[in-house]
Design a protein around this motif. Structure first.
Motif, PDB file in Angstrom:
ATOM      1  N   ILE A   5       2.786   9.966   0.919  1.00 26.52           N
ATOM      2  CA  ILE A   5       2.747   8.800   1.792  1.00 26.52           C
ATOM      3  C   ILE A   5       1.779   9.049   2.942  1.00 26.52           C
ATOM      4  CG2 ILE A   5       4.090   7.319   3.350  1.00 26.52           C
ATOM      5  CD1 ILE A   5       4.842   6.943   0.447  1.00 26.52           C
ATOM      6  N   GLY A   6       0.983   8.040   3.246  1.00 28.83           N
ATOM      7  CA  GLY A   6       0.103   8.080   4.411  1.00 28.83           C
ATOM      8  C   GLY A   6       0.380   6.875   5.280  1.00 28.83           C
ATOM      9  N   GLY A   7      -0.341   6.758   6.369  1.00 25.08           N
ATOM     10  CA  GLY A   7      -0.089   5.620   7.247  1.00 25.08           C
ATOM     11  C   GLY A   7      -1.106   5.478   8.351  1.00 25.08           C
ATOM     12  N   GLN A   8      -0.878   4.467   9.170  1.00 23.13           N
ATOM     13  CA  GLN A   8      -1.787   4.160  10.273  1.00 23.13           C
ATOM     14  C   GLN A   8      -1.078   3.255  11.260  1.00 23.13           C
ATOM     15  OE1 GLN A   8      -5.738   2.502   9.230  1.00 23.13           O
ATOM     16  NE2 GLN A   8      -5.327   0.910  10.754  1.00 23.13           N
ATOM     17  N   ALA A   9      -1.324   3.473  12.537  1.00 19.82           N
ATOM     18  CA  ALA A   9      -0.811   2.567  13.559  1.00 19.82           C
ATOM     19  C   ALA A   9      -1.668   1.310  13.592  1.00 19.82           C
ATOM     20  CB  ALA A   9      -0.824   3.246  14.923  1.00 19.82           C
ATOM     21  N   VAL A  10      -1.026   0.162  13.797  1.00 17.43           N
ATOM     22  CA  VAL A  10      -1.735  -1.104  13.973  1.00 17.43           C
ATOM     23  C   VAL A  10      -1.221  -1.745  15.262  1.00 17.43           C
ATOM     24  CG1 VAL A  10      -2.161  -1.436  11.511  1.00 17.43           C
ATOM     25  CG2 VAL A  10      -0.048  -2.308  12.514  1.00 17.43           C
ATOM     26  N   LEU A  11      -1.594  -2.983  15.515  1.00 24.65           N
ATOM     27  CA  LEU A  11      -1.150  -3.663  16.732  1.00 24.65           C
ATOM     28  C   LEU A  11       0.337  -3.971  16.641  1.00 24.65           C
ATOM     29  CD1 LEU A  11      -4.137  -6.135  17.222  1.00 24.65           C
ATOM     30  CD2 LEU A  11      -3.747  -3.953  18.379  1.00 24.65           C
ATOM     31  N   GLU A  12       1.123  -3.344  17.499  1.00 23.72           N
ATOM     32  CA  GLU A  12       2.579  -3.514  17.538  1.00 23.72           C
ATOM     33  C   GLU A  12       3.237  -3.235  16.197  1.00 23.72           C
ATOM     34  OE1 GLU A  12       4.559  -3.911  20.101  1.00 23.72           O
ATOM     35  OE2 GLU A  12       2.802  -3.802  21.405  1.00 23.72           O
ATOM     36  N   GLY A  13       2.688  -2.266  15.465  1.00 19.09           N
ATOM     37  CA  GLY A  13       3.291  -1.959  14.189  1.00 19.09           C
ATOM     38  C   GLY A  13       2.685  -0.757  13.512  1.00 19.09           C
ATOM     39  N   VAL A  14       3.082  -0.579  12.254  1.00 20.07           N
ATOM     40  CA  VAL A  14       2.657   0.568  11.453  1.00 20.07           C
ATOM     41  C   VAL A  14       2.376   0.111  10.037  1.00 20.07           C
ATOM     42  CG1 VAL A  14       3.409   2.759  10.422  1.00 20.07           C
ATOM     43  CG2 VAL A  14       3.926   2.277  12.818  1.00 20.07           C
ATOM     44  N   MET A  15       1.320   0.659   9.463  1.00 17.21           N
ATOM     45  CA  MET A  15       1.044   0.465   8.042  1.00 17.21           C
ATOM     46  C   MET A  15       1.388   1.773   7.335  1.00 17.21           C
ATOM     47  SD  MET A  15      -1.231   1.444   5.451  1.00 17.21           S
ATOM     48  CE  MET A  15      -2.767   1.914   6.252  1.00 17.21           C
ATOM     49  N   MET A  16       2.114   1.688   6.233  1.00 21.67           N
ATOM     50  CA  MET A  16       2.414   2.835   5.377  1.00 21.67           C
ATOM     51  C   MET A  16       1.876   2.550   3.981  1.00 21.67           C
ATOM     52  SD  MET A  16       4.184   5.291   6.954  1.00 21.67           S
ATOM     53  CE  MET A  16       5.301   5.569   8.353  1.00 21.67           C
ATOM     54  N   ARG A 273       1.714   9.345  21.446  1.00 20.95           N
ATOM     55  CA  ARG A 273       2.619   9.310  22.599  1.00 20.95           C
ATOM     56  C   ARG A 273       4.041   9.170  22.051  1.00 20.95           C
ATOM     57  NH1 ARG A 273      -1.506  10.544  24.384  1.00 20.95           N
ATOM     58  NH2 ARG A 273      -2.607   9.844  26.258  1.00 20.95           N
ATOM     59  N   GLU A 274       5.014   9.703  22.768  1.00 17.45           N
ATOM     60  CA  GLU A 274       6.393   9.657  22.294  1.00 17.45           C
ATOM     61  C   GLU A 274       6.840   8.203  22.111  1.00 17.45           C
ATOM     62  OE1 GLU A 274       9.323  11.654  20.642  1.00 17.45           O
ATOM     63  OE2 GLU A 274       7.698  12.702  21.687  1.00 17.45           O
ATOM     64  N   PRO A 275       7.278   7.844  20.893  1.00 17.64           N
ATOM     65  CA  PRO A 275       7.661   6.449  20.627  1.00 17.64           C
ATOM     66  C   PRO A 275       9.090   6.143  21.051  1.00 17.64           C
ATOM     67  CG  PRO A 275       7.862   7.726  18.628  1.00 17.64           C
ATOM     68  CD  PRO A 275       7.324   8.677  19.680  1.00 17.64           C
ATOM     69  N   THR A 276       9.394   4.864  21.181  1.00 14.51           N
ATOM     70  CA  THR A 276      10.754   4.418  21.456  1.00 14.51           C
ATOM     71  C   THR A 276      11.500   4.242  20.139  1.00 14.51           C
ATOM     72  OG1 THR A 276      10.175   2.076  21.355  1.00 14.51           O
ATOM     73  CG2 THR A 276       9.912   3.180  23.489  1.00 14.51           C
ATOM     74  N   LEU A 277      12.814   4.067  20.226  1.00 13.80           N
ATOM     75  CA  LEU A 277      13.604   3.837  19.020  1.00 13.80           C
ATOM     76  C   LEU A 277      13.208   2.532  18.343  1.00 13.80           C
ATOM     77  CD1 LEU A 277      17.162   5.002  20.178  1.00 13.80           C
ATOM     78  CD2 LEU A 277      15.517   6.249  18.742  1.00 13.80           C
ATOM     79  N   ASP A 278      12.852   1.517  19.134  1.00 13.39           N
ATOM     80  CA  ASP A 278      12.413   0.241  18.561  1.00 13.39           C
ATOM     81  C   ASP A 278      11.132   0.412  17.747  1.00 13.39           C
ATOM     82  OD1 ASP A 278      14.530  -1.085  19.625  1.00 13.39           O
ATOM     83  OD2 ASP A 278      13.438  -1.965  21.312  1.00 13.39           O
ATOM     84  N   GLN A 279      10.229   1.242  18.244  1.00 17.25           N
ATOM     85  CA  GLN A 279       8.983   1.485  17.519  1.00 17.25           C
ATOM     86  C   GLN A 279       9.226   2.295  16.260  1.00 17.25           C
ATOM     87  OE1 GLN A 279       7.026   3.220  20.929  1.00 17.25           O
ATOM     88  NE2 GLN A 279       5.724   1.423  21.234  1.00 17.25           N
ATOM     89  N   LEU A 280      10.145   3.240  16.333  1.00 13.78           N
ATOM     90  CA  LEU A 280      10.507   4.003  15.139  1.00 13.78           C
ATOM     91  C   LEU A 280      11.145   3.105  14.084  1.00 13.78           C
ATOM     92  CD1 LEU A 280      11.942   7.222  16.802  1.00 13.78           C
ATOM     93  CD2 LEU A 280       9.898   7.084  15.373  1.00 13.78           C
ATOM     94  N   GLU A 281      11.899   2.117  14.525  1.00 11.96           N
ATOM     95  CA  GLU A 281      12.507   1.166  13.592  1.00 11.96           C
ATOM     96  C   GLU A 281      11.435   0.433  12.795  1.00 11.96           C
ATOM     97  OE1 GLU A 281      15.531  -2.711  13.597  1.00 11.96           O
ATOM     98  OE2 GLU A 281      14.660  -1.987  15.474  1.00 11.96           O
ATOM     99  N   VAL A 282      10.347   0.050  13.461  1.00 11.14           N
ATOM    100  CA  VAL A 282       9.248  -0.636  12.782  1.00 11.14           C
ATOM    101  C   VAL A 282       8.592   0.295  11.769  1.00 11.14           C
ATOM    102  CG1 VAL A 282       6.990  -1.703  13.101  1.00 11.14           C
ATOM    103  CG2 VAL A 282       8.816  -2.159  14.740  1.00 11.14           C
ATOM    104  N   SER A 283       8.328   1.527  12.181  1.00 12.39           N
ATOM    105  CA  SER A 283       7.702   2.498  11.290  1.00 12.39           C
ATOM    106  C   SER A 283       8.568   2.772  10.070  1.00 12.39           C
ATOM    107  CB  SER A 283       7.450   3.805  12.064  1.00 12.39           C
ATOM    108  OG  SER A 283       6.836   4.766  11.243  1.00 12.39           O
ATOM    109  N   ILE A 284       9.861   2.922  10.284  1.00 11.78           N
ATOM    110  CA  ILE A 284      10.797   3.177   9.182  1.00 11.78           C
ATOM    111  C   ILE A 284      10.839   1.991   8.234  1.00 11.78           C
ATOM    112  CG2 ILE A 284      13.242   3.464   8.643  1.00 11.78           C
ATOM    113  CD1 ILE A 284      13.433   5.138  11.250  1.00 11.78           C
ATOM    114  N   ARG A 285      10.778   0.779   8.773  1.00 13.50           N
ATOM    115  CA  ARG A 285      10.803  -0.415   7.928  1.00 13.50           C
ATOM    116  C   ARG A 285       9.597  -0.426   6.978  1.00 13.50           C
ATOM    117  NH1 ARG A 285      12.905  -5.669   8.908  1.00 13.50           N
ATOM    118  NH2 ARG A 285      14.298  -4.666  10.439  1.00 13.50           N
ATOM    119  N   ALA A 286       8.413  -0.109   7.497  1.00 16.25           N
ATOM    120  CA  ALA A 286       7.221  -0.061   6.649  1.00 16.25           C
ATOM    121  C   ALA A 286       7.349   1.039   5.591  1.00 16.25           C
ATOM    122  CB  ALA A 286       5.979   0.172   7.501  1.00 16.25           C
TER     123      ALA A 286
END
Length: 309
Positions: A5-16, A273-286
């Motif tokens: 699995i790879g990924g990338q940060a996008v605007l207010e989100g994450v691509m996996m 930068r250290e992410p918040t739990l809300d941001q981790l939720e987005v990353s996990i969803r992807a």
């Protein structure tokens, strides 16, 4: 064995992305998480030649850049809902930029990177009174790395990029937790490192280091051949750097290797930068979206596809 699995940060989100699918999850202005999934038709599935070492790295890099630009265009449209109001928010944004617009944005970004990190260091070094080939490529490499580190240092100070860097770390943490076999929950994923050996930041640094050794074979040609070699040899250098990063990703427990790759890992501190739990939720969803699609599409005789982090 876990899927690559790879990924990338996008605007207010994450691509996996996995070998056969990619997904982008974006936090919309109303707080909901939007998800868009797309299949991948990799050219590496078509012929074994495209899966040879170095060649596969060039193809994987190109595919990752193309997917990244598509994911960015989707995230940008969700972010734009804040400006366009409730009517736009009521519609599910599934459209992307046209092929022409994506190609233009892709070409401009690549041209800027090549000009800043490849052509400029070569021309600056060419103006210096350096006689030997060895010192020429070493000084050129040092100038190139200095420009790269300075560029990352400057953009890391921009407030608008802080959230992108947080999502970048969220992507790394989710992948690290997944590769460790952990449950994908924000509180658990938060405990994992925001550094990953297959990160694109580390990859770019090693592109610049490997370039020193490759360019040494071409000496110090006239300025026009100097520029030509710096551009035309980029795919070869990127392919070699990919093989190094790929090897490192499979041998993270090798202390000697990790010590050699430490500069690339340290450099990630500028782009995470250290992410918040809300941001981790987005990353996990992807990540969950991609894993579900990959499990559905897995075939025992399917050709192996390389995945850039």
């Amino acid at each position: 064995m876990s899927q690559p699995i790879g990924g990338q940060a996008v605007l207010e989100g994450v691509m996996m992305r996995g070998p056969s699918n990619w997904a982008v999850a974006v936090r919309k202005p109303d707080g909901q998480i939007a998800e868009v999934c797309r299949p991948i038709e990799s050219v590496m599935k078509r012929h074994w030649v495209f899966r040879l070492p170095v060649i596969r790295g060039v193809i994987a890099l190109g595919e990752s850049l193309a997917i990244g630009f598509r994911a960015l265009s989707i995230s940008a449209q969700y972010a734009a809902q804040e400006e366009t109001g409730p009517e736009a928010e009521a519609e599910e944004v599934q459209t992307e930029l046209s092929r022409g617009a994506l190609f233009f944005a892709f070409a401009v970004a690549i041209a800027f990177a090549v000009l800043l990190f490849k052509v400029t260091p070569a021309l600056i070094t060419n103006w210096l009174p350096i006689e030997t080939t060895g010192w020429f490529v070493i000084v050129e490499g040092l100038i190139r790395v200095t420009i790269f580190v300075a560029y990352l240092s400057v953009i890391s100070l921009l407030p608008d990029l802080r959230r992108v860097f947080q999502y970048h770390a969220a992507e790394h943490k989710a992948i690290n937790a997944y590769e460790a076999g952990e449950e994908l929950e924000p509180e658990i994923v938060q405990r994992y490192s925001l550094i990953h050996p297959r990160c694109g930041t580390a990859f770019l640094l090693w592109v610049m280091v490997i370039a020193i050794f490759v360019f040494a074979f071409f000496g110090r040609p006239h300025w026009y051949w100097l520029i030509a070699t710096r551009i035309l040899l980029l795919p070869l250098i990127a392919g070699i750097a990919y093989e190094l990063i790929r090897f490192a990703g499979k041998h993270t427990n090798n202390r000697v290797l990790m010590t050699l790759l430490a500069p690339g890992l340290w450099l990630q501190r500028l782009t995470t930068r250290e992410p918040t739990l809300d941001q981790l939720e987005v990353s996990i969803r992807a990540l969950r979206d991609v894993l579900a699609l990959e499990r559905r599409d897995t075939a025992g005789d399917a050709p192996k596809v390389e995945v850039m982090a």
